[in-house]
Design a protein around this motif. Structure first.
Motif, short mmCIF file in Angstrom:
data_model
loop_
_atom_site.label_atom_id
_atom_site.label_comp_id
_atom_site.label_asym_id
_atom_site.label_seq_id
_atom_site.Cartn_x
_atom_site.Cartn_y
_atom_site.Cartn_z
N CYS A 46 -35.43 22.47 -146.98
CA CYS A 46 -35.51 21.56 -146.08
C CYS A 46 -34.68 22.09 -145.08
O CYS A 46 -33.48 22.13 -145.22
CB CYS A 46 -35.41 20.00 -146.72
N GLN A 47 -34.79 22.27 -143.81
CA GLN A 47 -34.24 22.15 -142.51
C GLN A 47 -33.78 20.84 -142.23
O GLN A 47 -34.95 20.53 -141.14
CB GLN A 47 -35.38 23.53 -141.52
N HIS A 48 -33.14 19.89 -141.73
CA HIS A 48 -32.63 19.22 -140.83
C HIS A 48 -32.84 19.47 -139.88
O HIS A 48 -32.40 18.22 -139.18
CB HIS A 48 -31.70 18.70 -141.48
N HIS A 49 -32.46 20.47 -139.10
CA HIS A 49 -32.65 20.77 -137.65
C HIS A 49 -33.43 22.34 -137.06
O HIS A 49 -33.06 22.34 -138.25
CB HIS A 49 -30.39 20.80 -137.27
N CYS A 50 -33.33 21.68 -135.92
CA CYS A 50 -34.17 23.30 -135.07
C CYS A 50 -33.95 23.80 -133.95
O CYS A 50 -34.09 22.34 -132.98
CB CYS A 50 -35.54 23.23 -135.60
N PRO A 51 -32.76 24.17 -133.64
CA PRO A 51 -32.24 24.81 -132.49
C PRO A 51 -32.90 25.22 -131.91
O PRO A 51 -33.52 24.35 -129.97
CB PRO A 51 -31.19 25.84 -132.73
N VAL A 52 -34.84 24.92 -131.63
CA VAL A 52 -35.81 25.37 -130.95
C VAL A 52 -36.65 24.84 -130.77
O VAL A 52 -37.68 25.27 -130.70
CB VAL A 52 -36.35 26.96 -131.03
N ALA A 53 -36.78 23.74 -131.40
CA ALA A 53 -37.77 22.64 -131.80
C ALA A 53 -38.05 23.03 -130.33
O ALA A 53 -40.13 22.75 -130.72
CB ALA A 53 -37.55 21.69 -132.63
N HIS A 54 -38.27 21.95 -129.71
CA HIS A 54 -38.75 22.29 -127.95
C HIS A 54 -39.65 22.88 -128.01
O HIS A 54 -40.69 22.80 -127.47
CB HIS A 54 -37.69 21.46 -126.86
N VAL A 55 -39.25 24.05 -128.24
CA VAL A 55 -40.04 25.66 -127.91
C VAL A 55 -40.87 25.95 -128.10
O VAL A 55 -41.97 26.18 -128.18
CB VAL A 55 -39.19 26.51 -127.46
#
Length: 264
Positions: free
Chosen positions: A181-190
């Motif tokens: 589980c990855q609770h954050h994604c630095p490139v989510a918007h892209v």
């Protein structure tokens, strides 16, 4: 006893969640004013925002605690007046990064340019794989020598070090395996516009772990957590092994009783 003109600590009739939202909104206004006008004194902020100096100090204390702003001595040009220099508050590097600096827009525009000029989706896939390849050595070292039962946990640790806030846990029944589980994604918007980034990452996880993995959810698609299922190959193979049956006692006895007899 409160000073005249200051708001009460807990206004009557306002739900706590609304009060908290108002506090955050005002705090953001304070930080935004510093961003727009540069390092500022309490008096300057109070004048621009229409707040009491006591209210501004309260918000500044919270912003300092969150490492969004920091206090500095005011820089004086020319002859310095007598007395202590005024204290000003400036944004930290982290506080500046908290504001939208259009990095997502820039990255999306760059990928769109790559797709239009250099080969469509295949060019974007090639970029995504090349980006991961640059970081692959660090991930492989983190998993080097780790047994199969601990590899998902090791991968979660190195992902967390890269800002993904990852955890590994046992998958719910009847699945046999683990969920990364990855609770954050630095490139989510892209990644929302270019899912090839997620696909390349999933492909890389499969290579690292030495097994097929399945992406169940992604933040880029609106889910709360990026979730990847990692099957336990050994347990699945064991569960699908054919069950060997042994002759029953009754059949054995029957065979023994008829041994040596001529058919009727």
């Amino acid at each position: 006893m409160k000073n005249v003109g200051e708001a009460p600590e807990t206004p009557v009739g306002i739900p706590q969640e609304e009060l908290a939202t108002g506090e955050r909104s005002t705090r953001n206004r304070v930080a935004r004013s510093i961003l727009d006008h540069g390092p500022s004194t309490v008096a300057e902020l109070a004048g621009r925002l229409g707040l009491t100096q006591a209210a501004v100090r309260r918000h500044l204390d919270a912003l300092v605690a969150d490492d969004v702003v920091e206090a500095r001595e005011q820089r004086v040009y020319g002859a310095r007046a007598r007395g202590r220099p005024a204290k000003v508050f400036a944004l930290t590097d982290g506080g500046r990064d908290a504001f939208d600096q259009s990095y997502d827009v820039l990255a999306a525009d760059a990928l769109r340019f790559i797709a239009e000029r250099f080969g469509g989706d295949e060019a974007v896939v090639a970029f995504a794989r090349a980006r991961i390849a640059e970081q692959a050595a660090v991930y492989r070292r983190a998993l080097d020598g780790v047994g199969p039962e601990r590899r998902a946990e090791a991968l979660a640790r190195v992902l967390s070090a890269d800002g993904y806030a990852a955890t590994a846990r046992s998958a719910p029944l009847p699945q046999q395996g683990e969920q990364l589980c990855q609770h954050h994604c630095p490139v989510a918007h892209v990644a929302e516009k270019f899912p090839q980034l997620c696909d390349a990452e999933t492909e890389f996880f499969s290579q690292l772990l030495g097994t097929h993995v399945q992406r169940l959810a992604t933040i880029a698609h609106g889910d709360g957590v990026c979730t990847t299922f990692i099957p336990d190959v050994a347990k699945i193979a064991q569960a699908h092994q054919p069950v060997q049956t042994r002759p029953t006692t009754q059949t054995t006895h029957a065979s023994a009783s008829t041994a040596g007899r001529n058919p009727a």
